[in-house]
Design a protein around this motif. Structure first.
Motif, short mmCIF file in Angstrom:
data_model
loop_
_atom_site.label_atom_id
_atom_site.label_comp_id
_atom_site.label_asym_id
_atom_site.label_seq_id
_atom_site.Cartn_x
_atom_site.Cartn_y
_atom_site.Cartn_z
N UNK A 97 0.87 -1.18 0.00
CA UNK A 97 0.00 0.00 0.00
C UNK A 97 0.90 1.22 0.00
N UNK A 98 0.65 2.14 -0.91
CA UNK A 98 1.38 3.40 -0.92
C UNK A 98 0.34 4.50 -0.76
N UNK A 99 0.54 5.34 0.26
CA UNK A 99 -0.40 6.44 0.54
C UNK A 99 0.20 7.75 0.06
N UNK A 100 -0.58 8.46 -0.73
CA UNK A 100 -0.19 9.78 -1.23
C UNK A 100 -1.03 10.81 -0.49
N UNK A 101 -0.38 11.72 0.22
CA UNK A 101 -1.13 12.79 0.87
C UNK A 101 -1.34 13.90 -0.15
N UNK A 102 -2.52 14.48 -0.13
CA UNK A 102 -2.85 15.52 -1.10
C UNK A 102 -3.80 16.53 -0.48
N UNK A 103 -4.01 17.63 -1.17
CA UNK A 103 -4.90 18.68 -0.68
C UNK A 103 -6.36 18.28 -0.80
N UNK A 104 -6.74 17.61 -1.89
CA UNK A 104 -8.14 17.28 -2.13
C UNK A 104 -8.24 15.93 -2.85
N UNK A 105 -8.34 14.87 -2.06
CA UNK A 105 -8.42 13.52 -2.62
C UNK A 105 -9.69 13.33 -3.45
N UNK A 106 -10.78 14.00 -3.07
CA UNK A 106 -12.02 13.83 -3.81
C UNK A 106 -11.95 14.46 -5.20
N UNK A 139 -1.60 -5.09 -9.17
CA UNK A 139 -2.13 -5.32 -7.83
C UNK A 139 -1.56 -4.43 -6.74
N UNK A 140 -0.69 -3.48 -7.08
CA UNK A 140 -0.19 -2.54 -6.08
C UNK A 140 -1.33 -1.61 -5.70
N UNK A 141 -1.54 -1.43 -4.39
CA UNK A 141 -2.64 -0.62 -3.92
C UNK A 141 -2.16 0.78 -3.57
N UNK A 142 -2.81 1.77 -4.17
CA UNK A 142 -2.48 3.17 -3.95
C UNK A 142 -3.66 3.83 -3.26
N UNK A 143 -3.36 4.73 -2.34
CA UNK A 143 -4.42 5.46 -1.65
C UNK A 143 -4.05 6.94 -1.65
N UNK A 144 -4.95 7.75 -2.17
CA UNK A 144 -4.79 9.19 -2.20
C UNK A 144 -5.64 9.73 -1.06
N UNK A 145 -5.02 10.50 -0.14
CA UNK A 145 -5.68 10.88 1.10
C UNK A 145 -5.58 12.38 1.36
N UNK A 146 -6.67 12.93 1.92
CA UNK A 146 -6.67 14.33 2.32
C UNK A 146 -7.50 14.49 3.61
N UNK A 147 -7.12 15.45 4.45
CA UNK A 147 -7.82 15.66 5.72
C UNK A 147 -9.29 16.04 5.53
N UNK A 148 -10.12 15.63 6.51
CA UNK A 148 -11.54 15.95 6.48
C UNK A 148 -12.10 15.99 7.89
N UNK A 149 -13.23 16.65 8.03
CA UNK A 149 -13.99 16.64 9.28
C UNK A 149 -15.21 15.73 9.16
#
Length: 158
Positions: A97-106, A139-149
């Motif tokens: 799993x590789x997590x990419x932090x970003x400003x707006x994942x949506x 099959x490498x899993x990628x996750x793009x993530x951004x903070x939320x409330x």
């Protein structure tokens, strides 16, 4: 006898932190063309560097990209196609799993969908982050993530 390594650790840690610039996942892939379609055409990565072997008989994929450095914003990955005789028997991507932090994942989710990327599931909230999960052709899993409330375990409604 008890040893105190605190002085040694501090010196080593500060020297190491000066030298370390970036961690770059390096994925072995089974089909470079399929991987480039996914990463470049689908996710929007740009190829910054590549290696194309000459037709010297030492590499069966002469004249095609065999290794590349891809970048999306400040994040990078490397891909290298396995030689046919060196591909591992194990399933590629298992447990990675590789997590990419970003400003707006949506916003990325919407862009990926508009480019035809198949999502393994809808975006959801985990650990106070919107998570946009995608899986590459190997099959490498990628996750793009951004903070939320948004509440934990929320899912994006399409």
């Amino acid at each position: 006898m008890i040893f105190d390594y605190s002085d040694v650790t501090m010196t080593t840690a500060s020297q190491t932190s000066v030298n370390v610039k970036q961690a770059v996942p390096f994925f072995g892939v089974s089909n470079m063309e399929a991987s480039l379609r996914f990463y470049v055409d689908g996710l929007g990565f740009e190829m910054k560097k590549s290696w194309i072997p000459e037709g010297d008989g030492h590499y069966p994929n002469a004249g095609r990209v065999v290794w590349c450095w891809l970048q999306l914003g400040e994040a990078a990955i490397m891909l290298q196609e396995f030689r046919p005789d060196r591909r591992p028997a194990e399933t590629l991507g298992t447990g990675v799993h590789v997590c990419f932090t970003c400003d707006d994942a949506l916003a990325l989710y919407r862009e990926f969908k508009s480019r035809g990327v198949q999502m393994r599931k809808r975006p959801f909230v985990g650990n106070r982050l919107w998570v946009v999960p995608v899986t590459d052709p190997d099959g490498y899993q990628l996750e793009f993530e951004s903070p939320t409330d948004a509440p934990e375990e929320s899912e994006l409604e399409d």
